[in-house]
Design an enzyme around this catalytic site. Structure first.
Site, short mmCIF file in Angstrom:
data_model
loop_
_atom_site.label_atom_id
_atom_site.label_comp_id
_atom_site.label_asym_id
_atom_site.label_seq_id
_atom_site.Cartn_x
_atom_site.Cartn_y
_atom_site.Cartn_z
N SER A 630 0.84 -1.19 0.00
CA SER A 630 0.00 0.00 0.00
C SER A 630 0.87 1.24 0.00
O SER A 630 2.08 1.19 0.24
CB SER A 630 -0.91 0.02 1.22
OG SER A 630 -0.15 0.27 2.38
N GLY A 632 0.91 5.23 1.46
CA GLY A 632 0.27 6.23 2.31
C GLY A 632 0.83 7.61 2.02
O GLY A 632 1.60 7.80 1.07
N THR A 633 0.44 8.58 2.81
CA THR A 633 0.89 9.93 2.57
C THR A 633 2.41 10.05 2.70
O THR A 633 3.05 10.76 1.95
CB THR A 633 0.24 10.87 3.58
OG1 THR A 633 -1.16 10.62 3.57
CG2 THR A 633 0.47 12.32 3.20
N SER A 635 4.58 7.28 3.14
CA SER A 635 5.39 6.09 2.96
C SER A 635 4.75 5.10 2.02
O SER A 635 3.56 5.17 1.73
CB SER A 635 5.58 5.41 4.31
OG SER A 635 4.32 5.05 4.82
N LYS A 651 8.35 -0.44 5.69
CA LYS A 651 7.85 0.87 5.31
C LYS A 651 9.01 1.72 4.79
O LYS A 651 10.01 1.90 5.47
CB LYS A 651 7.19 1.52 6.52
CG LYS A 651 6.64 2.88 6.19
CD LYS A 651 6.00 3.50 7.40
CE LYS A 651 5.22 2.50 8.19
NZ LYS A 651 4.40 3.11 9.20
N ASP A 750 -1.49 11.13 10.47
CA ASP A 750 -2.20 10.66 9.28
C ASP A 750 -3.18 9.54 9.62
O ASP A 750 -2.99 8.40 9.24
CB ASP A 750 -1.17 10.20 8.23
CG ASP A 750 -1.80 9.93 6.89
OD1 ASP A 750 -2.96 10.34 6.67
OD2 ASP A 750 -1.14 9.30 6.04
#
Ligand SMILES: *[C@@H]1O[C@H](CO)[C@@H](O)[C@H](O)[C@H]1NC(C)=O
Ligand SMILES: *[C@@H]1O[C@H](CO)[C@@H](O)[C@H](O)[C@H]1NC(C)=O
Ligand SMILES: *[C@@H]1O[C@H](CO)[C@@H](O)[C@H](O)[C@H]1NC(C)=O
Ligand SMILES: *[C@@H]1O[C@H](CO)[C@@H](O)[C@H](O)[C@H]1NC(C)=O
Ligand SMILES: *[C@@H]1O[C@H](CO)[C@@H](O)[C@H](O)[C@H]1NC(C)=O
Ligand SMILES: *[C@@H]1O[C@H](CO)[C@@H](O)[C@H](O)[C@H]1NC(C)=O
Ligand SMILES: *[C@@H]1O[C@H](CO)[C@@H](O)[C@H](O)[C@H]1NC(C)=O
Ligand SMILES: *[C@@H]1O[C@H](CO)[C@@H](O)[C@H](O)[C@H]1NC(C)=O
Length: 905
Positions: A630, A632-633, A635, A651, A750
């Site tokens: 996935s 994210g903002t 990572s 990550k 986040d």
């Protein structure tokens, strides 16, 4: 003629047999089609889409190739059926027609109603029956007693009532018997002693009463006995230890009385004894010293008495010794200093006396020592933190005298220091300011300390609670205390402090009682005004009004509220991604020797994983797009398989702030500290690796994906299973994780459903915690003053305050809760232009819509009870997403409100 026939039959038999072996995919290898018909019917009833011809595959009739099914060796019948973790429900009666079944696993679904009696009547070959983690109710059917071949029976985590039926005594081959977490009552039957093969017996979290039967003593193979949280009474039978194979005994939270039998010494393999929260009396038998494997001994909250026997020291592997809240007297045996593995010594709430055992303090693995609420006297030794990893030093409510030694500054790892309620004299040593990790509490109250407050206290920028009340402290409250950025609770009451109370939010937000009885103090929150204050409002609340640039990235789901720095970060990120792509595209198999990045720094915090983690393999995994889980903002997350077989989640930090890399040591320390912060609902870092300007953080791998996937991807499948209770428990878990962070004054940067990961039991774990810590602008760890979050979760006030706050987190949580209630994404074109989920829900009344039209109807129409709970949940979500930050509840309150919904069932 007859011979020819026979030959033909044999030949055909042989041929088909061969074909079975050679190409069993092509031919139906099943002797008769009974099982096939049954399986097709089961598939239909349980809506299993990967069985039969529903999915259009060719190999429909050879069920031995179907998923979840294992056939016997010559493929003639179904032997094993494993349908776990599939959110199934439906009528199970048909399964009993698979008469040759040996192994049936239906765990982790939502089957309800009673356990079919027909299982017991028909499945006589069954050896393993696992119905755990479902919603079966009613009583345990007596028919199960007919399953004479059963070796493993697992009915745990259901809603079963009634008693354990006597008919089960026929299960003489039973080795594993697990019935924990139900509502079973009555007593543990005497015939358990006849199950001579029994190795595991767990019946914890039920309503069982009566005594533990003596007959357990004849169960010679018993290794694990766990009966905690019942209403068991009487004493712990001697016989339980008679056979000597016991490895783990858990009887916590019952009403057991009597004393701990001496025969306990016979169990050489006993490594865990947990008998806390009972009414046990008497001494701990000296034979405890014979338990060479003992690792955990927990007997708190009983009425045990006598001395703490020195024989514990013979248990070289003892890691935790908890004797708190009993009637022990005497002193702590000095030989305890030899227990090299001791990590926690908890003896608070007894009548112990004597000096603080210096030998114990020198144990190099000691992490927590709690001697509070005793009568320890003498002074705090200078060697207090000579060689320790001590994180908790709890010495409150004793009779300690003398001064606090300057050497207290050596306790570099301390998270909590409790010295209140003693007779300590002298001044507060400024070296306390060196304990930079101190975060939970510093309590020096109710002593005889005098002199001025050292301004070095201001260096404790992580400290949440400071209590210096009820001493004889003098002088001003130093302005330097404004460095204590994390402070929430303060108490200076009942001293001789003078001068103005510094203008510092944590002070002014405190009740005036925190400053009472200091004749010379003035200013807010006290009522006495000061004359000319030389203190001025400073920059603590740097409400910077930056002009905001919104940058919608890619799909428009991610937003950076940016200042110039972000642009730099952005470019760096792109550079990295390009680099990653080119390497990734060259070839899937990268040469091990070429392009191998040089790891600048790396560590694994979890001791027993050190061997299993290979940094080169970690780096390699992040270079392959196919490993991406996935994004994210801040990572991108990759799955990484170690050569050792361990799977990790890695990550890769996107916006790697240069200053962070320059301040590597600081970051590493921060990570290490976070890895010590334990909460069930937070993902802990287990290690990190840094190469070039890339930082990789290692976490445990959670196979069930994110809450976002759970809500928004699974709902598209036709087998969408409404399960409100699971969703509610996820909401509670996320709230608990955030409340814990807020208690430590950590603000998450986040919060979104994409940052909530689910373990195999759907327990939620909040991720990206360390990013919050590393990039938190209010802490000055980074030059980046960007406030970021995922679009749709950003509270309206961030647009003008540019400040990440706890109420802001509550708002984002409210959005997650709305997602859970509505099964809708936070930003959706359907809502209309400029309308996000929050505005859409808030606008319902003006559109003439009832709350029911907002909630996911697939859930809210299942039962009246669910609907009621969902409406209560909606109320909480609306409070959390209130436009006025001050009106939003605290996270702790949110947890309470959500728990109330669960409890009011
Ligand atoms: C059918 O066979 C293929 C190849 O052997 C296999 O991948 C697939 O899972 C099978 N389908 C079913 C429903 O068993
Ligand atoms: C297959 O094996 C079972 C025992 O596992 C046996 O009873 C049966 O006769 C065998 N069938 C064939 C076709 O060999
Ligand atoms: C399940 O199906 C069987 C027949 O296959 C039926 O007798 C039984 O009543 C059904 N049970 C429930 C709870 O519907
Ligand atoms: C149920 O109990 C058996 C026997 O102890 C165990 O092997 C199995 O893993 C348990 N099932 C679950 C879902 O934990
Ligand atoms: C056990 O529970 C059942 C139903 O919940 C109840 O009828 C029965 O009286 C209880 N038995 C005991 C011994 O408490
Ligand atoms: C259980 O064992 C006892 C003796 O230990 C014996 O008297 C009793 O008959 C046994 N019960 C069964 C059902 O085997
Ligand atoms: C103590 O623990 C170590 C490491 O876990 C283990 O190797 C050793 O066998 C244990 N000692 C005993 C007596 O159980
Ligand atoms: C401090 O700031 C507050 C508002 O932020 C203001 O009301 C107050 O007058 C200021 N005090 C001083 C001493 O500047």
């Amino acid at each position: 003629m007859a011979n020819l026939f026979l030959f033909l039959i044999l030949a055909i038999g042989f041929l088909s047999c061969c074909q079975n072996l050679v190409s069993s995919q092509v031919i139906n290898g099943n002797d008769d089609d009974d099982d096939l018909i049954t399986l097709l019917a089961i598939g239909k009833e349980l809506r299993l889409l990967d069985w039969g011809d529903n999915n259009g595959l060719k190999n429909t009739s050879n069920y031995c190739l179907w998923p979840h099914i294992t056939c016997n060796s010559n493929q003639s019948f179904v032997e094993k059926l494993v349908l776990s973790h599939l959110s199934l429900q439906g009528n199970l009666t048909l399964i009993s027609q698979l008469k040759s079944l040996k192994w049936l696993d239906l765990s982790f679904n939502t089957f309800h109603g009673s356990i079919p009696q027909s299982f017991g009547n028909s499945l006589s070959d069954l050896e393993v029956l696992d119905l755990s983690y479902n919603k079966f109710d009613g009583s345990i059917p007596i028919e199960l007693g007919k399953l004479r071949n059963l070796k493993s029976l697992n009915l745990s985590n259901n809603l079963l009532i009634g008693s354990i039926p006597d008919e089960l005594q026929g299960l003489v081959k039973l080795q594993d018997f697990q019935i924990f977490t139900n509502h079973l009552n009555g007593s543990i039957p005497i015939w358990v002693g006849n199950l001579t093969k029994l190795r595991v017996f767990t019946a914890y979290e039920n309503e069982l009463s009566g005594e533990i039967p003596e007959t357990l003593g004849s169960v010679s193979e018993l290794r694990l006995l766990n009966l905690h949280s019942n209403y068991l009474e009487g004493s712990i039978p001697k016989s339980v230890f008679a056979m000597g194979k016991l490895e783990s005994l858990v009887l916590t939270q019952n009403k057991l009385s009597g004393s701990l039998p001496e025969s306990i010494g016979k169990c050489k393999d006993l490594s865990s004894i947990r008998i806390g929260d009972n009414d046990l009396i008497g001494n701990i038998p000296r034979e405890i010293g014979n338990l060479s494997s003992l690792t955990y001994f927990e007997a708190d909250n009983n009425n045990l008495s006598g001395e703490i026997v020195w024989e514990f020291a013979q248990c070289a592997n003892l890691t935790l010794l908890n004797l708190a809240s009993n009637g022990f007297s005497g002193s702590i045996p000095p030989v305890f200093g030899q227990m090299n593995n001791l990590q926690e010594l908890l003896v608070s709430g007894n009548s112990l006396f004597g000096e603080i055992p210096t030998s114990v303090l020198s144990n190099k693995n000691l992490n927590k020592i709690d001697l509070s609420n005793n009568r320890f006297n003498g002074s705090i030794p200078q060697s207090v933190c000579n060689s320790s990893r001590l994180q908790y030093l709890l010495l409150g409510q004793n009779s300690l005298i003398g001064e606090i030694p300057h050497e207290i500054g050596n306790c570099a790892k301390l998270l909590e220091l409790q010295l209140g309620g003693n007779y300590l004299t002298g001044t507060i040593p400024p070296e306390i300011g060196r304990i930079k990790n101190l975060q939970i509490a510093l309590n020096l109250s109710f002593n005889h300390l005098h002199g001025q407050l050292p301004s070095d206290l201001g260096k404790l920028d992580k400290l949440v609670s400071l209590d210096l009340s009820n001493n004889q402290l003098t002088g001003n409250i130093p302005l330097a205390l404004k460095g204590m950025l994390s402070l929430i609770d303060v108490n200076f009451a009942n001293n001789h402090l003078t001068g103005p109370i510094p203008t510092f939010a944590p002070f002014q937000k405190s009740p005036n009682s925190s400053f009472w009885r200091n004749e010379g103090l003035c200013g807010y929150p006290l009522n006495s005004l000061c004359g000319n204050s030389n203190d001025s409002n400073d920059t603590f609340h740097h409400k910077v009004s930056y002009r905001i640039v919104l940058a919608v990235i890619g799909s428009g789901l991610l937003v950076f509220v940016s200042v110039t720095v972000v642009v730099v970060l952005f470019m760096m990120r792109e550079k990295q991604e390009k680099a990653a792509k080119t390497v990734g595209n060259e070839d899937e198999e990268i040469d091990d020797n070429n392009n191998k990045p040089l790891i600048i720094a790396g560590n694994v915090f979890v001791e027993n994983l050190k061997q299993a983690i290979d940094f080169d393999a970690v780096v390699k995994a992040t270079l392959k797009d196919s490993n991406k889980i996935s994004s994210g903002t801040f990572s991108t997350i990759y799955k990484a398989e170690m050569p050792s077989g361990l799977t990790l989640s890695v990550k890769r930090l996107k916006s790697v702030d240069k200053t962070i890399l320059n301040q590597q040591n600081k970051m590493i320390r921060e990570l290490e500290r976070l890895s010590n912060l334990c909460h069930d609902n937070l993902i802990r870092p287990i290690g990190f690796a840094i190469y070039e300007d890339v930082a990789l953080l290692l976490h445990q791998f959670l196979p069930n994906g994110t809450l976002a996937q759970f809500l928004h991807e699974s709902s598209k499948e036709p087998v969408y299973k409404p399960d409100w209770p699971v969703r509610l428990s996820i909401a509670v878990g996320v709230a608990e994780g955030l409340a814990f962070l807020h208690h430590l004054a950590i603000i998450h940067l986040d919060i979104s459903s994409g940052n909530v990961f689910l373990d195999s039991n759907f327990k939620p774990m909040v991720g990206e915690v360390e990013i919050s810590k590393l990039l938190d602008p209010s802490r000055g760890t980074a030059s980046i003053s960007a406030v970021a979050g995922s679009f749709g979760y950003i509270p309206p006030e961030y647009a003008y305050t540019m400040q990440v706050t706890a109420p802001g987190n509550v708002y984002s949580f409210g959005v997650v809760l709305l997602e859970i209630l509505t099964t809708r994404v936070p930003v959706d074109e359907e809502f209309g232009e400029g309308v996000d989920l929050v505005k859409w829900v808030q606008g319902a009344p003006s559109r003439g819509e009832t709350p029911e039209q907002i909630l996911d109807a697939k859930l809210s129409t299942v039962s009246f009870g669910w609907r009621k709970e969902m409406l209560a949940g909606l109320k909480v979500a609306l409070m959390c997403t209130d436009t006025t930050p001050a009106k939003r509840p605290k996270m702790k309150k949110v947890v309470e409100m959500l728990q109330e919904i669960t409890e009011n069932k």
